[in-house]
Scaffold this motif. Structure first.
Motif, PDB file in Angstrom:
ATOM      1  N   GLY A  69      -0.248  39.720  -3.213  1.00  0.00           N
ATOM      2  CA  GLY A  69      -0.317  40.995  -3.923  1.00  0.00           C
ATOM      3  C   GLY A  69      -1.552  41.095  -4.800  1.00  0.00           C
ATOM      4  O   GLY A  69      -1.975  40.110  -5.408  1.00  0.00           O
ATOM      5  N   PHE A  70      -2.119  42.298  -4.867  1.00  0.00           N
ATOM      6  CA  PHE A  70      -3.314  42.542  -5.677  1.00  0.00           C
ATOM      7  C   PHE A  70      -3.014  43.647  -6.682  1.00  0.00           C
ATOM      8  O   PHE A  70      -2.584  44.747  -6.309  1.00  0.00           O
ATOM      9  N   ALA A  71      -3.250  43.345  -7.943  1.00  0.00           N
ATOM     10  CA  ALA A  71      -2.944  44.270  -9.030  1.00  0.00           C
ATOM     11  C   ALA A  71      -4.224  44.964  -9.502  1.00  0.00           C
ATOM     12  O   ALA A  71      -5.290  44.836  -8.889  1.00  0.00           O
ATOM     13  N   GLN A  72      -4.098  45.673 -10.607  1.00  0.00           N
ATOM     14  CA  GLN A  72      -5.249  46.322 -11.236  1.00  0.00           C
ATOM     15  C   GLN A  72      -5.309  45.901 -12.699  1.00  0.00           C
ATOM     16  O   GLN A  72      -5.391  46.725 -13.604  1.00  0.00           O
ATOM     17  N   ILE A  73      -5.234  44.597 -12.909  1.00  0.00           N
ATOM     18  CA  ILE A  73      -5.399  44.016 -14.233  1.00  0.00           C
ATOM     19  C   ILE A  73      -6.648  43.150 -14.220  1.00  0.00           C
ATOM     20  O   ILE A  73      -7.130  42.764 -13.157  1.00  0.00           O
ATOM     21  N   SER A  74      -7.167  42.845 -15.388  1.00  0.00           N
ATOM     22  CA  SER A  74      -8.421  42.113 -15.493  1.00  0.00           C
ATOM     23  C   SER A  74      -8.201  40.605 -15.447  1.00  0.00           C
ATOM     24  O   SER A  74      -7.134  40.111 -15.786  1.00  0.00           O
ATOM     25  N   GLY A  75      -9.240  39.895 -15.042  1.00  0.00           N
ATOM     26  CA  GLY A  75      -9.192  38.448 -15.042  1.00  0.00           C
ATOM     27  C   GLY A  75      -9.719  37.851 -13.757  1.00  0.00           C
ATOM     28  O   GLY A  75      -9.858  38.536 -12.738  1.00  0.00           O
ATOM     29  N   ALA A  76     -10.018  36.561 -13.811  1.00  0.00           N
ATOM     30  CA  ALA A  76     -10.434  35.814 -12.635  1.00  0.00           C
ATOM     31  C   ALA A  76      -9.194  35.273 -11.930  1.00  0.00           C
ATOM     32  O   ALA A  76      -8.067  35.404 -12.417  1.00  0.00           O
ATOM     33  N   VAL A  77      -9.396  34.653 -10.764  1.00  0.00           N
ATOM     34  CA  VAL A  77      -8.296  34.065 -10.005  1.00  0.00           C
ATOM     35  C   VAL A  77      -8.590  32.590  -9.764  1.00  0.00           C
ATOM     36  O   VAL A  77      -9.742  32.158  -9.730  1.00  0.00           O
ATOM     37  N   ALA A  78      -7.517  31.818  -9.596  1.00  0.00           N
ATOM     38  CA  ALA A  78      -7.631  30.389  -9.313  1.00  0.00           C
ATOM     39  C   ALA A  78      -6.353  29.936  -8.620  1.00  0.00           C
ATOM     40  O   ALA A  78      -5.434  30.731  -8.403  1.00  0.00           O
TER      41      ALA A  78
END
Length: 351
Positions: free
Chosen positions: A211-220
């Motif tokens: 799932g892909f949201a619309q909040i800020s931040g990097a991924v790991a």
């Protein structure tokens, strides 16, 4: 073995070990909608500014296919430093007309989340021929649902189970159409309006979706694969002065988030939002949190962070953003964002 050769081998071994021990699987995912000057400013970036973004990425970052990044973080594999993926939501025709030529010029892969029934059916949407042309020239396509609806909205007299079954059917139908048209199924789903709840997120994960949201931040690798953050890069967020800082952020290693469900109802009451954080590369005392760009008090006990969330007075979408500087990578910040979705008193969801 000569001492000089031994010393060289020792240094090479130590260097490789050091690089491996500090290898990161962090990446940033950018979110665009329109590349145009004739579309709503809040979700648009001009072709000129978009070119500036791409030129900056070419100089300072490694742009990778979204699938490469998702595969890496799903299997705890390292990624190049400052890896970036480019995504678009909604399948607007200006992506083909304005964005695709620039992305092709720079040789950048990208992903577009589309509503399959709208393709070839709505004047401002892509056609399937355009989709297939883009797919042959570096683009990939993924699921944004059949229609750009508020998925959390329930029909009259609809139970929670009936609602979830209906929404999941919608997602699966859209995925089937993508596979029929393109020959592959990524099983990536971008929530329309960025809205989701815990039961939907968990049900999609059980079915193998990311799932892909619309909040800020990097991924790991420790990110929530049911609601991965993406930085908006259009409208007020398109300035490179601020976007360049976000492009270098790291995913904050949080766990034990409470409450887990991002849904609130009016009238809300004050509550504490809490999470634990791994402090290997950050000082928990340096965590700063913001709501609507205003700093809020943070209470810290050991590695547990507690933030008071004040009662919301109106429906809409809100979020808590928290950042903390990296100890090892000077000038880079860890970032964590938690969304909240609030319907009107009569259960309507606002655009």
């Amino acid at each position: 073995m000569p001492k000089t050769l031994y010393r060289i081998l020792f240094i090479l071994t130590l260097t490789c070990y050091t690089q491996l021990s500090w290898a990161k699987d962090n990446a940033v995912i950018l979110l665009y909608h329109h590349v145009s000057e004739q579309t709503p400013a809040v979700t648009s970036v001009s072709p000129e500014v978009f070119r500036e973004h791409l030129a900056y990425l070419a100089k300072h970052h490694k742009v990778l296919p979204l699938k490469t990044i998702i595969d890496a973080i799903s299997h705890h594999q390292p990624l190049p430093d400052k890896a970036v993926a480019i995504t678009f939501d909604d399948g607007y025709d200006n992506i083909f007309a304005k964005a695709h030529p620039l992305l092709k010029e720079f040789g950048f892969p990208y992903t577009v989340f589309i509503n399959p029934p709208l393709i070839d059916s709505v004047s401002y949407q892509l056609s399937w021929q355009q989709v297939k042309t883009m797919a042959s020239e570096g683009a990939s396509f993924a699921n944004h649902g059949n229609y750009h609806d508020h998925l959390l909205a329930k029909h009259a007299s609809e139970s929670d189970q009936q609602w979830l079954k209906r929404v999941l059917t919608d997602v699966e139908q859209a995925e089937d159409t993508l596979k029929q048209q393109l020959g592959y199924s990524l099983k990536y789903f971008a929530y329309p309006y960025g809205e989701f709840n815990l039961s939907l997120k968990n049900a999609l994960r059980e079915r193998g979706y990311v799932g892909f949201a619309q909040i800020s931040g990097a991924v790991a690798s420790y990110s929530d694969l049911g609601a991965l953050p993406r930085y908006p890069a259009a409208g007020i967020y398109s300035s490179l002065s601020s976007l360049s800082t976000k492009l270098s952020t790291l995913a904050m290693p949080v766990s034990e988030v409470s409450p887990q469900d991002p849904i609130l109802s009016l009238p809300t009451t004050q509550f504490d939002f809490e999470f634990s954080v791994d402090t290997a590369d950050l000082n928990v005392r340096q965590i700063a949190c913001f709501v609507a760009d205003k700093p809020v008090n943070v209470t810290i006990q050991n590695n547990r962070v507690s933030i008071p969330f004040l009662a919301a007075s109106r429906a809409g979408r809100q979020r808590i953003n928290c950042t903390s500087p990296s100890i090892e990578d000077k000038g880079r910040y860890y970032w964590f964002s938690q969304p909240w979705f609030i319907p009107t008193a009569d259960g309507k969801w606002l655009d």
